[in-house]
Design an enzyme around this catalytic site. Structure first.
Site, short mmCIF file in Angstrom:
data_model
loop_
_atom_site.label_atom_id
_atom_site.label_comp_id
_atom_site.label_asym_id
_atom_site.label_seq_id
_atom_site.Cartn_x
_atom_site.Cartn_y
_atom_site.Cartn_z
N ASN A 162 -149.92 19.52 -68.86
CA ASN A 162 -150.36 18.22 -68.36
C ASN A 162 -150.71 18.37 -66.88
O ASN A 162 -149.83 18.44 -66.04
CB ASN A 162 -149.22 17.20 -68.55
CG ASN A 162 -149.55 15.85 -67.95
OD1 ASN A 162 -150.70 15.58 -67.57
ND2 ASN A 162 -148.56 14.98 -67.85
N TRP A 163 -152.02 18.41 -66.60
CA TRP A 163 -152.45 18.61 -65.21
C TRP A 163 -152.32 17.33 -64.38
O TRP A 163 -152.55 17.34 -63.19
CB TRP A 163 -153.92 19.05 -65.17
CG TRP A 163 -154.16 20.45 -65.66
CD1 TRP A 163 -153.23 21.36 -66.10
CD2 TRP A 163 -155.44 21.10 -65.76
NE1 TRP A 163 -153.86 22.52 -66.45
CE2 TRP A 163 -155.21 22.40 -66.26
CE3 TRP A 163 -156.75 20.72 -65.48
CZ2 TRP A 163 -156.24 23.31 -66.48
CZ3 TRP A 163 -157.78 21.61 -65.70
CH2 TRP A 163 -157.53 22.91 -66.19
N LYS A 164 -152.03 16.22 -65.03
CA LYS A 164 -151.98 14.91 -64.35
C LYS A 164 -153.27 14.72 -63.52
O LYS A 164 -154.33 15.14 -63.96
CB LYS A 164 -150.72 14.80 -63.49
CG LYS A 164 -149.46 15.16 -64.27
CD LYS A 164 -148.22 14.71 -63.58
CE LYS A 164 -147.01 15.22 -64.34
NZ LYS A 164 -145.78 14.64 -63.92
N HIS A 166 -146.62 8.36 -71.74
CA HIS A 166 -145.99 9.16 -70.67
C HIS A 166 -145.21 8.22 -69.75
O HIS A 166 -145.64 7.09 -69.50
CB HIS A 166 -147.06 9.92 -69.88
CG HIS A 166 -146.47 10.95 -68.96
ND1 HIS A 166 -145.92 10.61 -67.75
CD2 HIS A 166 -146.32 12.29 -69.09
CE1 HIS A 166 -145.46 11.71 -67.16
NE2 HIS A 166 -145.68 12.74 -67.95
N GLU A 168 -144.93 8.05 -66.69
CA GLU A 168 -145.67 7.53 -65.52
C GLU A 168 -146.54 6.34 -65.93
O GLU A 168 -146.70 5.40 -65.15
CB GLU A 168 -146.51 8.67 -64.90
CG GLU A 168 -145.61 9.65 -64.15
CD GLU A 168 -146.14 11.07 -64.06
OE1 GLU A 168 -147.33 11.31 -64.34
OE2 GLU A 168 -145.33 11.96 -63.71
N GLU A 220 -138.94 13.63 -72.79
CA GLU A 220 -139.07 13.86 -71.36
C GLU A 220 -138.13 12.93 -70.60
O GLU A 220 -138.51 11.78 -70.30
CB GLU A 220 -140.51 13.58 -70.92
CG GLU A 220 -141.54 14.48 -71.54
CD GLU A 220 -142.74 14.67 -70.63
OE1 GLU A 220 -143.04 15.81 -70.30
OE2 GLU A 220 -143.35 13.68 -70.22
N GLY A 241 -140.77 16.33 -62.67
CA GLY A 241 -141.23 16.59 -61.31
C GLY A 241 -140.12 16.68 -60.28
O GLY A 241 -140.38 16.64 -59.09
N SER A 289 -139.55 19.51 -65.70
CA SER A 289 -139.25 20.67 -64.85
C SER A 289 -139.10 21.98 -65.64
O SER A 289 -138.27 22.81 -65.30
CB SER A 289 -138.02 20.39 -63.99
OG SER A 289 -138.28 19.32 -63.10
N GLY A 321 -145.68 19.95 -66.67
CA GLY A 321 -146.48 19.34 -65.60
C GLY A 321 -146.72 20.36 -64.49
O GLY A 321 -147.58 21.24 -64.60
N GLY A 322 -145.89 20.30 -63.46
CA GLY A 322 -146.10 21.12 -62.25
C GLY A 322 -146.35 22.59 -62.52
O GLY A 322 -147.29 23.19 -61.98
#
Ligand code: PEP
Length: 256
Positions: A9-11, A96, A98, A168, A174, A214, A235-236
């Site tokens: 997930n590159w967001k 998600h 977010e 998640e 994150g 994470s 993600g990151g």
């Protein structure tokens, strides 16, 4: 045995030149990996480029980060399931945390998206997970049950088997503080039990449940060895092709 599925997930990161060089490196890193389903989930602006670049690659498929449930209409700024299909997108992330927290998406709206995804032959990746205060109040199962009931409403066992669940925990996203393998396994096995209750045991045994929060190359192997963890939503650590490929390799090598 369930095939592992690892998604990046590159967001809201990367522009065209960055995506181009990322995919070139990733395809070299992965070679013809087919033991793991690998999904790249770029922003909408990069879907076409990514689809074209991965082409017929057996290794990598493309997913979107969100969509509107309507097939078309007066929804300024939104993207429909049909538009995603048109770009050869196969997966779509829905619910998600977010989007739930920053854009006010309800369980009911998330469920509409899951149904719309199936109508368009897209595989939804339905995200669920509790906030830190909900874990502290011992409400993890209650929150997950509510999110699953809303998100899976109105689909049948066949659609359920094509749905991916991503557990998640919000406090792990994150933050660098992943759930421990046993904390994650505990919730994953609960999710599978809920699916068995809502559908049936054979369906529950087939559904793939990713862990997200994470995940990094150095904690992926242990998480992915848990019996009910069937992949990762990253993600990151997915923003660098080498670190993402290392997580895919950990999934390939993980034996419960
Ligand atoms: C995510 O946002 O889906 C996620 C899991 O992020 P991170 O890996 O950075 O925690």
């Amino acid at each position: 045995m369930r095939k592992k599925i690892v998604a990046a997930n590159w967001k809201m990161h990367k522009i065209v030149a960055e995506a181009r060089s990322y995919i070139q490196s990733l395809l070299v890193e992965l070679g013809d990996e087919t033991d793991v389903d690998v999904v790249l989930v770029p922003p909408f602006t990069l879907l076409q480029l990514c689809s074209e670049m991965v082409g017929e690659s057996p290794a990598v498929k493309i997913g979107a980060q969100n969509m509107h449930p309507a097939m078309s209409g007066a929804f300024t700024g939104e993207i429909s399931p049909q538009m995603l299909r048109d770009l050869f997108v196969r997966y779509v992330v829905v619910g998600h945390s977010e989007r739930r927290a920053l854009f006010g998406e309800s369980d009911h709206f998330v469920g509409e998206k899951v149904r719309a995804a199936h109508e368009a032959s897209l595989r939804p990746i339905l995200c669920v997970g509790e906030k830190l205060e909900e874990r502290a109040a011992d409400r993890v199962h209650e929150v997950i049950d509510r999110q699953l009931a809303g998100g899976l409403e109105g689909i049948g066992p066949k659609e359920m088997q094509e749905t991916i669940i991503a557990y998640e925990p919000v406090w792990a996203i994150g933050t660098g503080h992943n759930a421990t393998p046993s904390q994650a396994q505990d919730v994953h096995s609960h999710i599978r039990a809920v699916i068995a209750r809502l559908f049936d045991q054979a369906t529950a045994d087939r559904v793939r449940i990713q862990y997200g929060g994470s995940v990094k190359p150095d904690n992926a192997a242990e998480l992915l060895r848990q019996p009910d963890i069937d992949g990762a939503l990253v993600g990151g650590a997915s923003l660098d092709p080498r670190s993402f490929a290392a997580i895919v390799k950990a999934a390939r090598d993980a034996k419960a």
